[in-house]
Design a protein around this motif. Structure first.
Motif, PDB file in Angstrom:
ATOM      1  N   LYS A  94      11.234   9.422   5.959  1.00 37.24           N
ATOM      2  CA  LYS A  94       9.693  10.225   5.291  1.00 37.24           C
ATOM      3  C   LYS A  94       9.789  10.026   4.110  1.00 37.24           C
ATOM      4  CE  LYS A  94       9.361  13.118   9.262  1.00 37.24           C
ATOM      5  NZ  LYS A  94       9.887  14.608   9.856  1.00 37.24           N
ATOM      6  N   LEU A  95       8.435  10.183   3.637  1.00 33.91           N
ATOM      7  CA  LEU A  95       8.307  10.049   2.171  1.00 33.91           C
ATOM      8  C   LEU A  95       7.828  11.163   2.115  1.00 33.91           C
ATOM      9  CD1 LEU A  95       8.661   9.590  -0.635  1.00 33.91           C
ATOM     10  CD2 LEU A  95       6.272   7.608   0.072  1.00 33.91           C
ATOM     11  N   LYS A  96       8.540  12.610   1.573  1.00 27.93           N
ATOM     12  CA  LYS A  96       7.709  13.603   2.212  1.00 27.93           C
ATOM     13  C   LYS A  96       8.199  15.065   0.352  1.00 27.93           C
ATOM     14  CE  LYS A  96      10.675  16.533   5.010  1.00 27.93           C
ATOM     15  NZ  LYS A  96      10.733  17.268   6.092  1.00 27.93           N
ATOM     16  N   GLU A  97       7.357  15.517  -0.021  1.00 33.06           N
ATOM     17  CA  GLU A  97       7.313  16.225  -0.863  1.00 33.06           C
ATOM     18  C   GLU A  97       8.403  17.834  -0.797  1.00 33.06           C
ATOM     19  OE1 GLU A  97       8.431  17.922  -4.780  1.00 33.06           O
ATOM     20  OE2 GLU A  97       8.246  15.578  -4.513  1.00 33.06           O
ATOM     21  N   LEU A  98       9.666  18.066  -1.526  1.00 30.86           N
ATOM     22  CA  LEU A  98       9.683  19.247  -1.317  1.00 30.86           C
ATOM     23  C   LEU A  98       8.387  20.512  -1.220  1.00 30.86           C
ATOM     24  CD1 LEU A  98      14.167  19.209  -1.661  1.00 30.86           C
ATOM     25  CD2 LEU A  98      12.620  18.519   0.568  1.00 30.86           C
TER      26      LEU A  98
ATOM     27  N   PRO B  12       5.540  24.447  12.266  1.00 28.71           N
ATOM     28  CA  PRO B  12       4.294  23.194  13.013  1.00 28.71           C
ATOM     29  C   PRO B  12       2.982  24.295  12.198  1.00 28.71           C
ATOM     30  CG  PRO B  12       5.613  25.200  14.745  1.00 28.71           C
ATOM     31  CD  PRO B  12       6.245  24.503  13.529  1.00 28.71           C
ATOM     32  N   PHE B  13       3.071  25.381  11.662  1.00 25.14           N
ATOM     33  CA  PHE B  13       2.353  26.093  11.357  1.00 25.14           C
ATOM     34  C   PHE B  13       1.872  26.257   9.328  1.00 25.14           C
ATOM     35  CE2 PHE B  13       3.282  28.703  15.056  1.00 25.14           C
ATOM     36  CZ  PHE B  13       2.162  28.890  15.891  1.00 25.14           C
ATOM     37  N   LYS B  14       2.725  24.638   8.769  1.00 23.30           N
ATOM     38  CA  LYS B  14       2.491  24.498   7.714  1.00 23.30           C
ATOM     39  C   LYS B  14       2.319  23.069   7.645  1.00 23.30           C
ATOM     40  CE  LYS B  14       5.959  25.339   3.464  1.00 23.30           C
ATOM     41  NZ  LYS B  14       7.655  25.533   3.727  1.00 23.30           N
ATOM     42  N   GLU B  15       0.772  22.891   6.644  1.00 27.39           N
ATOM     43  CA  GLU B  15       0.608  21.463   6.132  1.00 27.39           C
ATOM     44  C   GLU B  15       2.053  21.107   5.136  1.00 27.39           C
ATOM     45  OE1 GLU B  15      -3.100  20.137   6.127  1.00 27.39           O
ATOM     46  OE2 GLU B  15      -3.612  20.171   7.312  1.00 27.39           O
ATOM     47  N   GLN B  16       1.976  19.451   5.770  1.00 22.79           N
ATOM     48  CA  GLN B  16       3.309  18.767   4.261  1.00 22.79           C
ATOM     49  C   GLN B  16       2.780  17.785   4.424  1.00 22.79           C
ATOM     50  OE1 GLN B  16       6.592  19.268   5.281  1.00 22.79           O
ATOM     51  NE2 GLN B  16       7.329  18.434   3.010  1.00 22.79           N
ATOM     52  N   GLU B  17       2.177  17.334   2.850  1.00 29.30           N
ATOM     53  CA  GLU B  17       2.081  16.375   2.150  1.00 29.30           C
ATOM     54  C   GLU B  17       2.987  14.529   2.764  1.00 29.30           C
ATOM     55  OE1 GLU B  17       0.358  15.553  -1.515  1.00 29.30           O
ATOM     56  OE2 GLU B  17      -1.114  16.734  -0.715  1.00 29.30           O
ATOM     57  N   PHE B  18       2.494  13.615   3.570  1.00 29.70           N
ATOM     58  CA  PHE B  18       3.648  12.625   3.737  1.00 29.70           C
ATOM     59  C   PHE B  18       3.295  11.246   3.297  1.00 29.70           C
ATOM     60  CE2 PHE B  18       4.520  16.057   7.373  1.00 29.70           C
ATOM     61  CZ  PHE B  18       5.717  15.846   7.170  1.00 29.70           C
ATOM     62  N   GLY B  19       3.986  10.467   3.478  1.00 26.32           N
ATOM     63  CA  GLY B  19       3.492   9.532   1.941  1.00 26.32           C
ATOM     64  C   GLY B  19       4.338   8.461   3.642  1.00 26.32           C
ATOM     65  N   PHE B  20       3.175   7.341   3.138  1.00 27.85           N
ATOM     66  CA  PHE B  20       3.333   5.580   3.988  1.00 27.85           C
ATOM     67  C   PHE B  20       3.509   4.935   3.264  1.00 27.85           C
ATOM     68  CE2 PHE B  20       1.994   9.067   6.958  1.00 27.85           C
ATOM     69  CZ  PHE B  20       2.702   9.145   8.011  1.00 27.85           C
ATOM     70  N   VAL B  21       4.502   4.158   3.378  1.00 26.25           N
ATOM     71  CA  VAL B  21       4.606   2.628   2.194  1.00 26.25           C
ATOM     72  C   VAL B  21       4.707   1.802   2.544  1.00 26.25           C
ATOM     73  CG1 VAL B  21       5.824   1.888   0.553  1.00 26.25           C
ATOM     74  CG2 VAL B  21       6.005   4.188   0.327  1.00 26.25           C
TER      75      VAL B  21
ATOM     76  N   PRO C 140      -1.604   8.373  -4.398  1.00 23.71           N
ATOM     77  CA  PRO C 140      -3.057   8.937  -4.580  1.00 23.71           C
ATOM     78  C   PRO C 140      -2.667   9.709  -3.814  1.00 23.71           C
ATOM     79  CG  PRO C 140      -2.139   6.981  -2.670  1.00 23.71           C
ATOM     80  CD  PRO C 140      -1.174   7.369  -3.547  1.00 23.71           C
ATOM     81  N   GLU C 141      -3.940  10.740  -4.249  1.00 25.67           N
ATOM     82  CA  GLU C 141      -4.099  11.995  -3.197  1.00 25.67           C
ATOM     83  C   GLU C 141      -4.206  11.821  -1.854  1.00 25.67           C
ATOM     84  OE1 GLU C 141      -5.262  15.318  -4.890  1.00 25.67           O
ATOM     85  OE2 GLU C 141      -4.856  13.629  -6.910  1.00 25.67           O
ATOM     86  N   ALA C 142      -3.887  13.069  -1.542  1.00 24.63           N
ATOM     87  CA  ALA C 142      -3.788  12.968  -0.607  1.00 24.63           C
ATOM     88  C   ALA C 142      -5.079  13.056   0.476  1.00 24.63           C
ATOM     89  CB  ALA C 142      -2.793  14.072   0.219  1.00 24.63           C
ATOM     90  N   ARG C 143      -5.294  12.614   1.512  1.00 23.54           N
ATOM     91  CA  ARG C 143      -6.768  12.617   2.801  1.00 23.54           C
ATOM     92  C   ARG C 143      -5.890  12.837   3.595  1.00 23.54           C
ATOM     93  NH1 ARG C 143      -6.424   5.495   3.873  1.00 23.54           N
ATOM     94  NH2 ARG C 143      -6.956   5.151   0.985  1.00 23.54           N
ATOM     95  N   ASP C 144      -7.035  13.403   4.892  1.00 18.91           N
ATOM     96  CA  ASP C 144      -6.630  14.711   5.641  1.00 18.91           C
ATOM     97  C   ASP C 144      -6.873  14.074   7.058  1.00 18.91           C
ATOM     98  OD1 ASP C 144      -7.522  17.464   4.107  1.00 18.91           O
ATOM     99  OD2 ASP C 144      -9.258  16.538   4.587  1.00 18.91           O
ATOM    100  N   ALA C 145      -6.785  13.128   7.252  1.00 19.16           N
ATOM    101  CA  ALA C 145      -6.595  12.113   9.218  1.00 19.16           C
ATOM    102  C   ALA C 145      -6.169  11.574   8.343  1.00 19.16           C
ATOM    103  CB  ALA C 145      -7.551  12.342   9.545  1.00 19.16           C
TER     104      ALA C 145
ATOM    105  N   SER D  57       0.420  -0.721  -0.742  1.00 17.47           N
ATOM    106  CA  SER D  57      -0.423  -0.417  -0.288  1.00 17.47           C
ATOM    107  C   SER D  57       0.944   1.021  -0.051  1.00 17.47           C
ATOM    108  CB  SER D  57      -0.977   0.444   1.399  1.00 17.47           C
ATOM    109  OG  SER D  57      -0.470   0.709   2.472  1.00 17.47           O
ATOM    110  N   LEU D  58       0.062   2.246  -0.611  1.00 14.23           N
ATOM    111  CA  LEU D  58       0.706   3.522  -0.638  1.00 14.23           C
ATOM    112  C   LEU D  58      -0.339   4.564  -0.641  1.00 14.23           C
ATOM    113  CD1 LEU D  58       2.899   5.634  -1.198  1.00 14.23           C
ATOM    114  CD2 LEU D  58       2.334   4.916  -3.986  1.00 14.23           C
ATOM    115  N   LYS D  59      -0.229   4.863   0.738  1.00  7.66           N
ATOM    116  CA  LYS D  59      -1.036   6.389   1.192  1.00  7.66           C
ATOM    117  C   LYS D  59      -0.274   7.823   1.227  1.00  7.66           C
ATOM    118  CE  LYS D  59      -3.738   2.833   3.093  1.00  7.66           C
ATOM    119  NZ  LYS D  59      -4.881   2.131   4.684  1.00  7.66           N
ATOM    120  N   VAL D  60      -1.368   8.960   1.121  1.00  6.55           N
ATOM    121  CA  VAL D  60      -0.056  10.060   1.067  1.00  6.55           C
ATOM    122  C   VAL D  60      -1.391  10.616   2.102  1.00  6.55           C
ATOM    123  CG1 VAL D  60       0.415  12.023   0.222  1.00  6.55           C
ATOM    124  CG2 VAL D  60       0.202  10.262  -0.821  1.00  6.55           C
ATOM    125  N   TYR D  61      -1.213  11.330   3.170  1.00  2.00           N
ATOM    126  CA  TYR D  61      -1.779  12.308   4.233  1.00  2.00           C
ATOM    127  C   TYR D  61      -1.119  13.350   4.603  1.00  2.00           C
ATOM    128  CZ  TYR D  61      -3.221   7.445   6.077  1.00  2.00           C
ATOM    129  OH  TYR D  61      -3.943   6.380   6.045  1.00  2.00           O
TER     130      TYR D  61
END
Length: 178
Positions: free
Chosen positions: A128-132, A57-66, A171-176, A45-49
């Motif tokens: 971490k799998l994250k996009e800069l 701490p005030f900036k949201e970013q997408e993290f991937g979990f494999v 995949p597209e990012a999920r919120d929670a 599975s590959l999920k992005v949140y």
């Protein structure tokens, strides 16, 4: 007649020259040994949140979990000059700006030939799998590859690849995180 110090100097020079020639022969002979290890990677599975980064701490970013399964037989890589193997799982993709990214997700050090059959079931990314650029939107499909680095006792480091997957859509990012 030579003094005792001159004789000790001659013997130590001969010994160190013989040792260097022997080490060079070991390093050169291990370059000609070819091994082709085979392996298999399955991305379960590959999920992005969306989440807040620790640094900002005030900036949201997408993290991937494999979640992945790895089965690789790396025993052909061990010979008389192999000290250890560094095995790692790598993800490669191009972001929306066209920049190619390569991220190490997981790694392991193999020190003995008996441990060279690497089997990981339901493994998770260690790093971490994250996009800069903060979002995985419009990125190319990610390919996952199992790579290795042979660390010899004497000589050059050699790199190789044991397995590779086809491109997998991010995949597209999920919120929670659930």
């Amino acid at each position: 007649m030579h003094s005792a110090l001159a004789r000790i100097n001659n013997v130590s020079s001969l010994f160190s020259t013989c040792l260097m020639v022997l080490l060079a022969a070991v390093a050169l002979s291990s370059l000609f040994v070819t091994a082709d290890p085979k392996g298999r990677i399955d991305v379960v599975s590959l999920k992005v949140y969306n989440a807040k980064a620790k640094r900002y701490p005030f900036k949201e970013q997408e993290f991937g979990f494999v979640k992945f399964d790895v089965d690789a037989d790396l025993t052909p890589l061990f010979n008389w000059n192999t000290k250890q193997l560094f095995v790692y799982l790598e993800a490669e993709y191009a972001n929306s700006q066209g920049v190619n990214n390569t991220i190490v997700l997981w790694d392991r050090i193999v020190s003995r030939k008996e441990d060279a059959h690497v089997v990981v079931s339901s493994g998770r990314n260690k790093y971490k799998l994250k996009e800069l650029y903060e979002s995985f939107k419009n990125t190319s499909p990610a390919t996952f590859s199992l790579k290795y680095n042979v660390m010899p006792y004497v000589g050059l480091l050699t790199y190789g690849e044991a397995a590779r997957t086809d491109g997998q859509e991010i995949p597209e990012a999920r919120d929670a995180i659930a």
